[in-house]
Design a protein around this motif. Structure first.
Motif, PDB file in Angstrom:
ATOM      1  N   SER A   1     -50.784 -25.294  39.723  1.00  0.00           N
ATOM      2  CA  SER A   1     -52.021 -24.568  40.057  1.00  0.00           C
ATOM      3  C   SER A   1     -53.227 -25.246  39.418  1.00  0.00           C
ATOM      4  O   SER A   1     -54.288 -25.361  40.036  1.00  0.00           O
ATOM      5  CB  SER A   1     -51.949 -23.124  39.559  1.00  0.00           C
ATOM      6  OG  SER A   1     -50.857 -22.467  40.138  1.00  0.00           O
TER       7      SER A   1
ATOM      8  N   ASP B   1     -51.637 -22.801  47.237  1.00  0.00           N
ATOM      9  CA  ASP B   1     -50.962 -22.544  45.960  1.00  0.00           C
ATOM     10  C   ASP B   1     -49.990 -21.377  46.083  1.00  0.00           C
ATOM     11  O   ASP B   1     -50.402 -20.224  46.030  1.00  0.00           O
ATOM     12  CB  ASP B   1     -52.006 -22.260  44.875  1.00  0.00           C
ATOM     13  CG  ASP B   1     -51.378 -22.255  43.489  1.00  0.00           C
ATOM     14  OD1 ASP B   1     -50.169 -22.525  43.383  1.00  0.00           O
ATOM     15  OD2 ASP B   1     -52.105 -21.982  42.520  1.00  0.00           O
ATOM     16  N   GLU B   2     -48.713 -21.691  46.228  1.00  0.00           N
ATOM     17  CA  GLU B   2     -47.671 -20.647  46.291  1.00  0.00           C
ATOM     18  C   GLU B   2     -48.076 -19.501  47.201  1.00  0.00           C
ATOM     19  O   GLU B   2     -48.055 -18.337  46.797  1.00  0.00           O
ATOM     20  CB  GLU B   2     -47.382 -20.137  44.887  1.00  0.00           C
ATOM     21  CG  GLU B   2     -46.814 -21.245  44.041  1.00  0.00           C
ATOM     22  CD  GLU B   2     -46.234 -20.730  42.746  1.00  0.00           C
ATOM     23  OE1 GLU B   2     -45.758 -19.583  42.751  1.00  0.00           O
ATOM     24  OE2 GLU B   2     -46.240 -21.476  41.771  1.00  0.00           O
TER      25      GLU B   2
HETATM   26 MG   LIG Z   1     -49.204 -21.622  39.765  1.00  0.00          MG
END
Ligand SMILES: [Mg+2]
Ligand SMILES: Nc1ncnc2c1ncn2[C@@H]1O[C@H](COP(=O)(O)OP(=O)(O)OP(=O)(O)O)[C@@H](O)[C@H]1O
Lengths: 247, 280
Positions: free
Chosen positions: A43, A163-164
């Motif tokens: 991240s 991001d995820e």
């Molecule tokens: Mg992360």
């Protein structure tokens, strides 16, 4: 020419070094998937590329332009990069349509009708045209995440950072978001995404990068990195993932 | 959308009937207990030894009729002052709150000034601010000194602006940083992010306390009478002196309450709606 080029990127939080002379190059139309343990800095790297975090050393180039030069206006750089967060981060006080058209209208100075027509077209492609006038809290997690992706896409970014984007979703909602990302890849969008879903990484990645110790420890085609990794650390990481039942 | 076409079951009909019986019972109990308490109060007050004298000096119908036009006239001034001061204090509070969020060395003086202002004027009693402005500023004998009324209004705006600034700031800080990140990542500038993402959410969240402070302001508007203008309180004071009877104050008090009721009702409604949004 590469779309994104990170050279020697270093990022510290206090005394804690999260990224340590990290190098990463992403070519046009390439989809790079970042994997790595929790806290390995996936991240952080995406936030640094989007200039949401300042870096402590190294350089980042977007389309050959040095964007970590302090004289560069970060707002202008972010206009060319789309980022989607794990927690969607839609604006709760605006309808879906207003969420999506905010940047086109305020940043890119499009008129409302034009921006809304385009937004409705994009929403239609992901099956959400009928939710345009809803508020985000009336949507399921999967629907919210698809809106967040549309919101980033409408600015026609050169690079998408994801991001995820499925981590906060119930298993049955993951599929609809993954389908959308696969379609996005088919349009030739250059993407960097962080994920814990190895199955998905295998499907969409042109290249998988394993982050460890603040740098890319191993990088290559998904079959190689996920199937037959060279580095013992990568193997250890994948074994733990398999034990957790996520492969 | 699922359409219901099955008839209501017997169990549900019974539940509805039971709830209705319970409601009727609650209403009857509430009415009875209210009646008993009311009778006790009336008997207690009117039965007290000094009641006749108090009634004569506070509840004199003739004096009330005589005072009413002057007090009502004064109240019109209060109302105008309230509207003007509320709007100005909200604008000032919002401005100061936003100035306090600015980061970077350039803004240091602005930030320091805004912080000093909110500290200073939240501690300073309103009466002192009114006296200093209404009597001190004319004392300077400058050209174009505004009227005492304007100066009194300015005192209200400055004092309430400091409170409202803190309320706005609490609202701004309650907006999660991820909302800022999302807005900035779309290419919005700091100003655009504030204007379109942070402030709308902040203001919605603090609307109930903001309105509550406006209710408090509507009472404190009466304090400008200390500086001389003839508002409702001042008019009541004058007629009280004329008749040697306190009834005009009661008239003014009742009118203030009547003036406040709509505002309080709006505040309650907004608070209720905000609470529903939180849970719903
Ligand atoms: Mg992360
Ligand atoms: N704003 C911050 N302040 C201090 N430390 C931070 C901050 N953001 C991240 N970190 C730290 O940086 C490290 C990397 O965090 P990051 O969120 O990038 O990891 P990640 O690889 O995305 O993990 P996950 O898979 O759990 O999302 C962590 O140790 C985290 O505690």
């Amino acid at each position: 020419m590469s779309v994104l080029e990170c050279r020697g990127v270093t990022k510290r939080f206090g005394g804690h070094t999260v990224l340590n002379h990290l190098d990463l190059t992403v070519a046009e139309h390439e989809v790079v998937v970042l994997i790595g343990a929790s806290g390995s800095g996936k991240s952080t790297l995406l936030r640094c590329v989007n200039l949401l975090e300042g870096i402590d050393d190294g350089t980042i180039h977007l389309d050959g332009e040095h964007i970590t030069d302090p004289r560069v206006n970060p707002d202008r750089v972010r206009q060319r990069i789309g980022i989607v967060f794990q927690a969607y981060n839609l604006f709760p006080h605006m309808t879906v349509l207003d969420n999506i058209t905010l940047a086109p209208r305020r940043v890119h100075r499009r008129d409302r009708a034009e921006a809304e027509a385009k937004a409705l077209d994009l929403l239609g492609r992901v099956g959400l045209a009928d939710r345009a006038r809803s508020y985000p809290d009336r949507l399921s997690g999967g629907q919210q995440q698809r809106v967040a992706i549309v919101r980033a896409l409408i600015n026609e970014p050169r690079l998408m950072l994801l991001d995820e984007v499925t981590s906060a979703l119930d298993p049955e909602l993951v599929g609809e978001v993954l389908t959308m990302i696969r379609d996005l890849k088919a349009t030739g969008m250059t993407m960097v995404l962080a994920t814990h879903e190895m199955g998905f990484a295998r499907q969409v990645a042109d290249r998988v990068c394993f982050l460890e110790g603040g740098a890319v420890l191993e990088s290559g085609p998904p079959e190689q990195v996920l199937g037959d990794p060279v580095q013992p650390r990568t193997r250890q990481f994948l074994r733990r993932i398999i034990e957790a039942g996520r492969l | 959308m699922i359409t219901e076409d099955r008839p209501v079951s017997a169990a549900q009909r019974e539940r509805i009937a039971y709830r209705r019986r319970q409601t009727v019972r609650s209403v009857l109990i509430a009415a009875a207990s209210t009646g008993v308490l009311g009778i006790l109060l009336v008997v207690g007050v009117t039965g007290s030894p000094g009641w006749e004298r108090v009634r004569a000096s506070f509840l004199d119908g003739a004096v009330a009729r005589d005072a009413f036009p002057a007090v009502l006239n004064g109240l019109w001034l209060n109302l105008r002052l309230l509207v003007f001061c509320a709007v100005a204090a909200l604008a000032l509070g919002l401005l100061v709150a936003v100035l306090r969020t600015l980061r970077g060395p350039v803004f240091f003086p602005v930030r320091a000034l805004a912080t000093g202002y909110t500290y200073g004027f939240r501690g300073m009693p309103l009466i002192i601010v009114i006296y200093v402005l209404a009597f001190g500023v004319p004392g300077l004998r400058l050209q174009g000194t505004p009227s005492v009324l304007v100066l009194g209004g300015a005192a209200l705006v400055i004092t309430y602006g400091a409170y409202l600034a803190e309320v706005f700031r609490a609202g701004i800080e309650s907006v999660h940083p991820s909302q800022l990140a999302a807005a900035r990542s779309l290419g919005l500038t700091y100003r655009q992010t504030m204007r379109h993402v942070v402030l709308p959410q902040a203001v919605r969240r603090v609307a109930p306390p903001l309105l509550n402070d406006t209710v408090a302001l509507q009472k404190d508007v009466g304090l400008v009478s200390l500086a001389g203008p003839i508002d409702a309180v001042r008019a009541a004071q004058i007629t009280t002196a004329e008749h040697a009877n306190f009834t005009p104050y009661i008239v003014a008090g009742v009118l203030f309450v009547l003036l406040a009721i709509p505002l309080i009702a709006v505040t309650d409604w907004v608070t209720l709606r905000a609470a529903r949004r939180q849970t719903g």
